[in-house]
Design an enzyme around this catalytic site. Structure first.
Site, PDB file in Angstrom:
ATOM      1  N   LYS A  95     -36.427 -58.978   1.323  1.00  0.00           N
ATOM      2  CA  LYS A  95     -35.690 -59.138   0.075  1.00  0.00           C
ATOM      3  C   LYS A  95     -35.491 -60.632  -0.103  1.00  0.00           C
ATOM      4  O   LYS A  95     -34.775 -61.282   0.659  1.00  0.00           O
ATOM      5  CB  LYS A  95     -34.344 -58.426   0.132  1.00  0.00           C
ATOM      6  CG  LYS A  95     -33.794 -58.177  -1.264  1.00  0.00           C
ATOM      7  CD  LYS A  95     -32.316 -57.957  -1.270  1.00  0.00           C
ATOM      8  CE  LYS A  95     -31.659 -59.068  -2.046  1.00  0.00           C
ATOM      9  NZ  LYS A  95     -30.201 -58.995  -2.013  1.00  0.00           N
ATOM     10  N   GLY A 156     -21.287 -60.288  -5.832  1.00  0.00           N
ATOM     11  CA  GLY A 156     -19.892 -60.132  -5.421  1.00  0.00           C
ATOM     12  C   GLY A 156     -18.880 -60.136  -6.543  1.00  0.00           C
ATOM     13  O   GLY A 156     -17.690 -60.024  -6.298  1.00  0.00           O
ATOM     14  N   ALA A 183     -27.243 -56.899  -7.797  1.00  0.00           N
ATOM     15  CA  ALA A 183     -25.972 -57.581  -7.495  1.00  0.00           C
ATOM     16  C   ALA A 183     -24.928 -57.342  -8.573  1.00  0.00           C
ATOM     17  O   ALA A 183     -25.258 -57.045  -9.715  1.00  0.00           O
ATOM     18  CB  ALA A 183     -26.224 -59.082  -7.359  1.00  0.00           C
ATOM     19  N   GLY A 184     -23.664 -57.475  -8.184  1.00  0.00           N
ATOM     20  CA  GLY A 184     -22.574 -57.509  -9.149  1.00  0.00           C
ATOM     21  C   GLY A 184     -21.932 -56.168  -9.453  1.00  0.00           C
ATOM     22  O   GLY A 184     -21.033 -56.083 -10.285  1.00  0.00           O
ATOM     23  N   SER A 205     -23.321 -54.119  -1.921  1.00  0.00           N
ATOM     24  CA  SER A 205     -22.816 -54.669  -0.665  1.00  0.00           C
ATOM     25  C   SER A 205     -21.298 -54.722  -0.690  1.00  0.00           C
ATOM     26  O   SER A 205     -20.635 -53.806  -0.215  1.00  0.00           O
ATOM     27  CB  SER A 205     -23.438 -56.033  -0.395  1.00  0.00           C
ATOM     28  OG  SER A 205     -23.151 -56.389   0.923  1.00  0.00           O
ATOM     29  N   SER A 206     -20.754 -55.774  -1.322  1.00  0.00           N
ATOM     30  CA  SER A 206     -19.301 -55.931  -1.224  1.00  0.00           C
ATOM     31  C   SER A 206     -18.532 -54.798  -1.911  1.00  0.00           C
ATOM     32  O   SER A 206     -17.415 -54.500  -1.515  1.00  0.00           O
ATOM     33  CB  SER A 206     -18.855 -57.293  -1.757  1.00  0.00           C
ATOM     34  OG  SER A 206     -19.630 -57.676  -2.846  1.00  0.00           O
TER      35      SER A 206
END
Lengths: 261, 325
Positions: A95, A156, A183-184, A205-206
């Site tokens: 990635k 994030g 993301a996001g 992720s987060s």
């Protein structure tokens, strides 16, 4: 979904950083149903093989590891990290992140295209973290990338899909390419929305790692991804400006009149 | 009873002292040449902050963590019970809300109250959190004080003595070697820290600066020094501090107060925290050997509780169920 010739049943990929403990990470992976998790060679290791124990814990869950180049700010860094990751994890998947701005962590699209070309020529299967920019996407595909991972919003930030129009356009431009929102994402409805737009999957992720209860949040995202995909396959309605009554108006019995007596 | 404790970090010293206080004849063996060499606890922040730590740790640490404050206060000098201050830059205000939601034992503060607690931070932060029941100590002074107390109780501390528990003398052996014990499932979480000399900035309590990517804390020490810590890297690399870590820690100190730009960097070191997969410590007995390990980032916070449990197991005062566990 298809990733470089492999069929992956789960449309949810999970990051592995910043969980309260490896135990909770393991349980979150199980709850999410993810078959692929990303690990960061740079951030988590401070050396090539020094994070071995942590990666062993990740591997024990039986998932496929997708190394990333998180934290790389230049083509050279990203390429070197990818090459190291190939050795450490025994996979040619990468990635690819080439960060262009320290505040927004948005990708450096010029560096990304260059690194994609170098790595593709070197036999890597590149999953490129990009924006919804179509010209950059064209260049990435030309450079050999077959999985594009546009952002929903900055890494994030938990803001969800910032540019639905752009993501829709990208989906329309590449009907057959694997597209994953990277993301996001903050809450499960963001993930559902990405799948409803026809995206093949999401990477989180987060949103999971930093939730109060990461394991429960992983389950919630699993359900949302399933719901979003099901909705996409069910061919949802398009929004319209006027009401469309679900029963015909013409010839309807008049309420409150003689008919009810 | 004759007990040998191996490893003179915070786990070994607290365990050795606890055993000696309960009347055992204790020998503490340390492979290093002097106190603190190679010990993760030598590089610790020395925060006794159970409420703040429970933001990410199991809430099970709160009760033993609070008890630890009294334990330390009764045994080592200068345990400061001034609480913990938590602040965030304006653009990270969301982090404060999240931190408050995930913790207990804290109260919200506005700018005036922050200034009343820490004059040097007056007008720098509009919102903060205060955890009045928390405390901090100087880890190095505390470890030395434990070593002195151990001697006063007749315990013997021998440096330069590397021993495997199986080969150690004594009725019972307590293995407190941390990473070096190489226990199954034990991993290392690397941490990097700085010590700054900056008499211009005077702080009275640990200050945590929340940041979405790089949360750090600054702990005041004697003589105008502060400790800035600490990174958390899933790695068993023991090498020197990386530039990335140094930049992140220094940036955070600077964000807390620009006067830190003039600080002298008097120390910059990396250590390895022993941790089990749930990031909680384990105390267990197997035959003649009791093991204490996995204190992770909670050495000073949880060592007194672990030491009491280890002493129970070593001296046979523990319930059978606890031994089986």
């Amino acid at each position: 979904m298809q990733i470089y010739g492999q069929t992956i049943a789960s449309r949810l990929m999970l990051g592995t950083a910043r969980y309260p403990s490896p135990d909770i990470l393991k349980r979150a992976i199980e709850a999410s149903g993810a078959e692929i998790v990303t690990v960061s060679l740079r951030r988590e290791a401070a050396g090539e093989r020094a994070g071995r124990k942590f990666w062993d814990i990740v591997r024990e869950t039986g998932v496929k590891v997708l190394p990333n180049t998180a934290g790389c700010h230049s083509v050279r860094e990203a390429v070197t990290t990818a090459q190291m990751a190939r050795e450490v994890f025994g996979t040619n998947w990468i990635k690819l992140e080439v960060i262009g701005d320290a505040d927004t962590l948005q990708p450096d699209l010029f560096g990304l295209v260059e690194a994609t070309r170098i790595l593709s020529d070197d036999g890597f299967a590149v999953l490129a973290y990009t924006t919804e920019d179509l010209v950059a996407a064209d260049r990435l595909v030309e450079a050999g990338c077959r999985v594009l991972m546009p952002w929903g919003s900055p890494i994030g930030s938990a803001r969800g899909l910032n540019n639905v129009y752009g993501l829709r356009a990208m989906r329309a431009r590449y009907p057959d390419l694997t597209l994953i929102v990277d993301a996001g994402l903050g809450v499960p409805s963001h993930a559902a929305q990405a799948l409803e737009l026809g995206y093949d999957g999401v990477l989180l992720s987060s949103a999971v790692a930093l939730a109060g209860d990461p394991v429960a949040m992983a389950s919630a995202f699993k359900l949302a991804v399933a719901a979003g995909r099901l909705a996409f396959e069910a061919d949802p309605l398009l929004p319209r400006d006027m009401a469309e009554p679900s029963t015909p108006v013409l010839g309807q019995a008049t309420l409150g009149g003689a008919a009810l007596q | 009873m004759q007990v040998t404790v191996i490893g003179a970090g915070v786990a070994g010293l607290t365990t050795a002292l606890t055993l000696a206080e309960r009347g055992a004849a204790v020998t503490l063996l340390e492979r290093s040449a002097s106190l603190g060499d190679n010990a993760a606890s030598w590089l610790a922040g020395g925060m006794l902050a159970p409420f703040c730590e429970a933001e990410t740790a199991d809430p099970a640490i709160i009760a033993p963590g609070l008890a630890a404050i009294d334990w330390w206060n009764a045994r080592v000098p200068n345990v400061q019970r001034g609480g913990t201050l938590v602040v965030a830059a304006g653009r990270d205000a969301g982090e404060l809300k999240r931190f408050a939601r995930r913790t207990t034992g804290g109260e919200a503060l506005e700018a005036d109250a922050i200034g009343a607690l820490e004059a040097d931070l007056a007008d720098r932060f509009r919102h903060g959190l205060y955890y009045p029941a928390e405390a901090h100590l100087d880890p190095r002074a505390a470890l030395q004080a434990l070593a002195d107390r151990l001697a006063a109780h007749g315990g013997v501390l021998t440096f330069g003595a590397a021993t495997e528990p199986e080969n150690a003398a004594g009725d019972v052996v307590v293995d407190c070697r941390g990473i070096a014990a190489g226990a199954p499932a034990l991993r290392s979480v690397r941490g990097e820290m700085l010590v700054l000399l900056c008499p211009e900035v005077r702080l009275h309590r640990p200050v945590r600066l929340l940041h979405p990517r790089i949360p750090v804390y600054v702990v005041p020490r004697e003589g105008g020094r502060v400790m800035v810590g600490a990174t958390m890297v899933e790695s068993d690399a023991a090498g020197p501090v990386t530039l990335r870590a140094a930049v992140e820690l220094m940036n955070a100190a600077y964000a807390l107060h620009p006067a830190f730009a003039e600080a002298e960097v008097v120390e910059m070191r990396a250590g390895r925290r022993p941790a089990f997969p749930d990031n909680l410590p384990r105390v267990a007995r197997n035959g003649r050997i009791v093991s204490v390990n996995g204190l992770y980032r909670h050495g000073f916070l949880l060592a007194p509780d672990c030491a009491a449990r280890a002493a129970d197991l070593a001296l046979g005062t523990a319930k059978v169920s606890e031994i089986a566990a």
